[in-house]
Scaffold this motif. Sequence first.
Motif, mmCIF file in Angstrom:
data_model
loop_
_atom_site.group_PDB
_atom_site.id
_atom_site.type_symbol
_atom_site.label_atom_id
_atom_site.label_comp_id
_atom_site.label_asym_id
_atom_site.label_seq_id
_atom_site.Cartn_x
_atom_site.Cartn_y
_atom_site.Cartn_z
ATOM 1 N N ILE A 40 24.746 -78.024 -4.810
ATOM 2 C CA ILE A 40 24.800 -79.494 -4.724
ATOM 3 C C ILE A 40 24.186 -80.126 -5.976
ATOM 4 O O ILE A 40 24.721 -81.085 -6.533
ATOM 5 C CB ILE A 40 24.108 -79.980 -3.424
ATOM 6 N N THR A 58 30.261 -87.362 -5.925
ATOM 7 C CA THR A 58 30.500 -86.323 -4.917
ATOM 8 C C THR A 58 29.206 -85.636 -4.486
ATOM 9 O O THR A 58 28.973 -85.414 -3.292
ATOM 10 C CB THR A 58 31.498 -85.289 -5.491
ATOM 11 N N TRP A 62 27.601 -85.101 -0.677
ATOM 12 C CA TRP A 62 27.307 -83.771 -0.128
ATOM 13 C C TRP A 62 25.832 -83.675 0.276
ATOM 14 O O TRP A 62 25.503 -83.149 1.341
ATOM 15 C CB TRP A 62 27.602 -82.688 -1.167
ATOM 16 N N TYR A 66 24.245 -82.634 3.789
ATOM 17 C CA TYR A 66 23.421 -81.406 3.755
ATOM 18 C C TYR A 66 22.065 -81.645 4.425
ATOM 19 O O TYR A 66 21.558 -80.812 5.171
ATOM 20 C CB TYR A 66 23.218 -80.976 2.293
ATOM 21 N N LEU A 81 33.664 -80.986 7.228
ATOM 22 C CA LEU A 81 34.227 -81.320 5.910
ATOM 23 C C LEU A 81 35.701 -81.655 6.117
ATOM 24 O O LEU A 81 36.427 -80.891 6.752
ATOM 25 C CB LEU A 81 34.104 -80.114 4.968
ATOM 26 N N ALA A 113 32.394 -76.022 -0.919
ATOM 27 C CA ALA A 113 31.783 -77.219 -0.321
ATOM 28 C C ALA A 113 31.221 -76.884 1.062
ATOM 29 O O ALA A 113 30.119 -77.294 1.419
ATOM 30 C CB ALA A 113 32.812 -78.338 -0.237
ATOM 31 N N ILE A 117 27.317 -77.396 1.881
ATOM 32 C CA ILE A 117 26.907 -78.470 2.795
ATOM 33 C C ILE A 117 26.485 -77.891 4.149
ATOM 34 O O ILE A 117 25.719 -78.485 4.886
ATOM 35 C CB ILE A 117 28.071 -79.488 2.979
ATOM 36 N N VAL A 209 31.581 -84.977 5.536
ATOM 37 C CA VAL A 209 31.995 -85.311 4.160
ATOM 38 C C VAL A 209 33.512 -85.453 4.151
ATOM 39 O O VAL A 209 34.211 -84.575 4.650
ATOM 40 C CB VAL A 209 31.583 -84.196 3.170
#
Length: 461
Positions: A40, A58, A62, A66, A81, A113, A117, A209
């Motif tokens: 991240i 972005t 995230w 997270y 996600l 991702a 996350i 997200v």
Amino acid sequence: MDQKVLLTHEEPLKTLDDYLARGGFQALKKAFGMTPMGIIEEIKRSGLRGRGGAGFPTGIKWDGVYKKEVDTLGIPARKCLVCNASEGEPGTYKDRYLIKKNPYMLIEGMAIASYAIGTARNIICIKEIFKTEVAILERAIQECAAAGYLGENVMGTGRDIPLEICLGPDSYLLGEDRAMLEVIEGKPAWPRAKGMIPVDYGLWGQPTVVNNVETLSTVPHIIQRGADWFKSIGTADTPGTMIFTLTGDVNRPGIYELPMGTPLRTLIEVYGGETRLDRNVKAVFSGPTNAVIPESKLDTPLDFGSMRKIPSGLGSGGFIVYDNTACILKAGLNFSRFLAIESCGQCTSCKAGTGRITRRLELLEEGLASQEDALAIVDDCQHIKGSGRCFLCTEEGIEINSIFYHFPDDVQEHIEYGCLKDRHLVMPKIKDFDEATHTFVFDEAYYDRSFAEGRYIIYPA
Ligand SMILES: Cc1cc2nc3c(=O)[nH]c(=O)nc-3n(C[C@H](O)[C@H](O)[C@H](O)COP(=O)(O)O)c2cc1C
Ligand code: SF4
């Protein structure tokens, strides 16, 4: 100038083996050697901004999910996600193009991702009518799962990364993130109330997200080559590249990946090969979302900050060019009709306001509008902005108001004579792109089909 990150190969990648032969899934392997927070931080440091329209950083999005350990009820969160593959903006065709060229890059970006996350569910939401892209994604997901890059115990790490596809309706609002969540939950594409942001209250109330296809496809490159490399491309405001869709009055319409900061004029004149028959550019629209860009602003660098300053916006990188043979009010009417049809009607100010503006624009085109009608449009544009649950009504206000601001002589001419340019302007909702001939196929039946399906515009009595 030809620096590319995403579209580095001409031929579409047909199999996972093609992708692996090009270094595919090395970034995921590298990511598993990093901590989630390390990933991240790298994405934050890269300055990656969302390519779906708003340009939101972005890494910050995230980070927000997270750090959420519990959902809104205080129960341990099952984070989600969502990849936004709706691509409903008139004038844009980059997400479908990317999926056709390389679906594996998106899948790898989603896997990274998800790991970073800590998401339990990962979903690509795409319109059911995008049948080719859906089939490509389904096949690629199956291949990746069979090879151990998705599913349980990915690459022997003990991590589970499931990935599903959700099919949605052919509605512009499907792309609005809060409406997309409703659709995934089995409801109509109606945006949720303003305060319900997905990071706090997403899918089934879980921190979520939502990212665009191009945003997620960029992630493996940043992880593989580093934030510093990414920042060496583009501008400080918006590092990296963007895939621009160029349509309208240019000799060579097409899909071009260029570094951020490239002047809009370069996109039009160098890549688009200037306007047809060398007529002058009159105006450019970056979709129905932003203020029209007059010819005098063509030297603006293409990044989120510079475009906002002029003031307009980058949107999702779709630019529709009109030369001086086009009626700019007719172009505006096309967008206004589109927004009036797509407005879901949850907010009266939006459904009625887009209808009123559309009707008065029609009267202007027909030569039946008065000075008062023109003033009423400007007035409605002011009132409609910010008056609804989502940004659609604001788009209408910004775009139509900007046409009246930049082209007052055209408005006056319409009040006196109606439209003097009999050229048909297609509503630039793109269905397909033929790469060999650089030809876009537009959804010419859009209005008729929408009305046949029961969608409507509220006209004033
Ligand atoms: C009316 C409306 C339509 C939208 N359509 C899309 C779309 O088709 N695709 C998309 O990625 N974002 C779309 N967005 C933006 C999304 O709400 C959201 O900001 C985006 O998916 C976030 O991804 P990003 O941060 O990667 O850009 C739309 C927004 C609005 C208000
Ligand atoms: S602003 Fe318009 S499109 Fe958005 S929720 Fe309200 S009525 Fe629907």
